[in-house]
Design an enzyme around this catalytic site. Sequence first.
Site, PDB file in Angstrom:
ATOM      1  N   GLY A  97       0.898  -1.011   0.367  1.00 41.12           N
ATOM      2  CA  GLY A  97      -0.024  -0.288  -0.009  1.00 41.12           C
ATOM      3  C   GLY A  97       0.681   1.041  -0.110  1.00 41.12           C
ATOM      4  O   GLY A  97       1.879   1.084   0.548  1.00 41.12           O
ATOM      5  N   THR A  98       0.746   2.387  -0.667  1.00 40.93           N
ATOM      6  CA  THR A  98       0.660   3.352  -0.959  1.00 40.93           C
ATOM      7  C   THR A  98       0.398   4.340  -1.817  1.00 40.93           C
ATOM      8  O   THR A  98       0.002   3.863  -2.477  1.00 40.93           O
ATOM      9  CB  THR A  98       2.869   2.851  -1.115  1.00 40.93           C
ATOM     10  OG1 THR A  98       3.472   2.399  -0.620  1.00 40.93           O
ATOM     11  CG2 THR A  98       3.193   4.684  -1.811  1.00 40.93           C
ATOM     12  N   THR A  99       0.800   5.653  -1.433  1.00 43.55           N
ATOM     13  CA  THR A  99      -0.135   6.295  -2.491  1.00 43.55           C
ATOM     14  C   THR A  99       1.739   7.472  -2.937  1.00 43.55           C
ATOM     15  O   THR A  99       2.060   8.412  -2.144  1.00 43.55           O
ATOM     16  CB  THR A  99      -0.772   7.450  -2.204  1.00 43.55           C
ATOM     17  OG1 THR A  99      -1.907   6.730  -1.896  1.00 43.55           O
ATOM     18  CG2 THR A  99      -1.915   8.233  -3.408  1.00 43.55           C
ATOM     19  N   SER A 118      -0.921   1.519  -4.639  1.00 43.51           N
ATOM     20  CA  SER A 118      -2.325   1.236  -4.192  1.00 43.51           C
ATOM     21  C   SER A 118      -3.375   1.701  -4.144  1.00 43.51           C
ATOM     22  O   SER A 118      -5.046   1.836  -4.631  1.00 43.51           O
ATOM     23  CB  SER A 118      -2.156   0.430  -3.091  1.00 43.51           C
ATOM     24  OG  SER A 118      -2.109   1.112  -1.497  1.00 43.51           O
ATOM     25  N   GLY A 119      -3.128   3.372  -3.485  1.00 42.76           N
ATOM     26  CA  GLY A 119      -4.201   4.245  -3.558  1.00 42.76           C
ATOM     27  C   GLY A 119      -4.692   4.523  -4.845  1.00 42.76           C
ATOM     28  O   GLY A 119      -4.621   6.285  -5.219  1.00 42.76           O
TER      29      GLY A 119
END
Lengths: 220, 200
Positions: free
Chosen positions: A21-23, A151-152
Amino acid sequence: MFVVCYQMVMMKDMGKPVFKGTTTIGIRCVDGIVLTTDRRVTAGFYVANKRGRKILQIDDNVYATIAGVVADAQMLIDSIRAQVKYLKVATKQPPSVKAIASLLSNLLFSSRFFPYIVQVIVAGIDREGPRMFNIDFFGTLTEEKYIATGSGSPLALAILETRYKDDLTVKDAIPIAIDAVKAAMKWDPGSGEGFDIVVITKEGVEEIPQERYEKALYKP
Amino acid sequence: MSTYWAIGATTVGVKVDSGVVLSSEKRVSYGFTVTSKSAKKIFKITDYLGIACAGLIGDMQAIARSLRAEVRLYELDLNRRMPIRAAAKLLANILFSQRYMPLMSETLVGGMDDTGAHLYVLDAIGSLIEDDYAALGSGATIAIGILEANYRKDMTIDEAKNLAARAVRAAIERDALSGDGIDLLVITKEGVEEKFEAVK
């Protein structure tokens, strides 16, 4: 076949839990670059760190955002940073952003069958002006005006897509980048804990953590 | 931090201005069979540096051995103490060199150097992140709740010690793979102190 299977097993085991998960967001403007990321580092659904630095410096005016496996990204950037330092001495001039991005792309492609699981935005200013590149874990290299990874990214891209204009200045782009990362943090469980901003202009580089941005309502 | 392999353990680290506390429980299990009640998951590396692990015991012992050898060699070569950041990065490189056949252990590196106390968190393949407090292993989700609620930057080393022990104790209560006593490693500028606390 065994090698491929083995690798896929390892990728399934290793690639999934860490840093999925990361943006991260990059916007190329007429006068510079805006990079923004969230700060959450996850292992599965466990929040392993709440202030991960996902914008790393490669050269004086060139930065990269990272998404993927932390270890891979750190080692990759370490190695590129060393190569850039050497190139600078050997050629007596700083390499262009494109050169640095190509270096990264070649390194990733040379590891085609055991990839570093990363997606990187390389951005900075050189003699040609602001440049920004997106590189995936096989080494695919594309130049972008605006891009989001992690993921963002679908959520962030929705904001960027509606608000990006070709004549954007850094000053205009910062609120857009922040709105995009905030939207992603609200709807993507893999992202959160606030954001970091790096603004690269001809005048220099400014790193702005969320706290300072909100205090001063930064104006470049 | 433990959804991938069945890493049965609880290990926590707490950093304060005057030092670092590493703490872990002592259980080794194979599924629901306890195979040892006296494992050591914290290791004194030198008298200013220690590590704490969650994972396969054999792998963590190998990690501790090679790190100890490297740090001693560094001291001998350069005639000075190794900065904690350097030791942590060295360990990250050792772990990353086995990227495709990893030593299955998550590691906390804690210690004191000229720049003060430091605590680093490493995963099995060498991701390196500095933090104020951290928890590893299957009991991490329980322990981190205690740490999160009670950690303050201005704690004394004794308060940190109690907090670390309390976090591990909470994990032991509700995590079946953790138990059988608490090991503590307290690193201050006076040196390293090892402690054991029995449970129940």
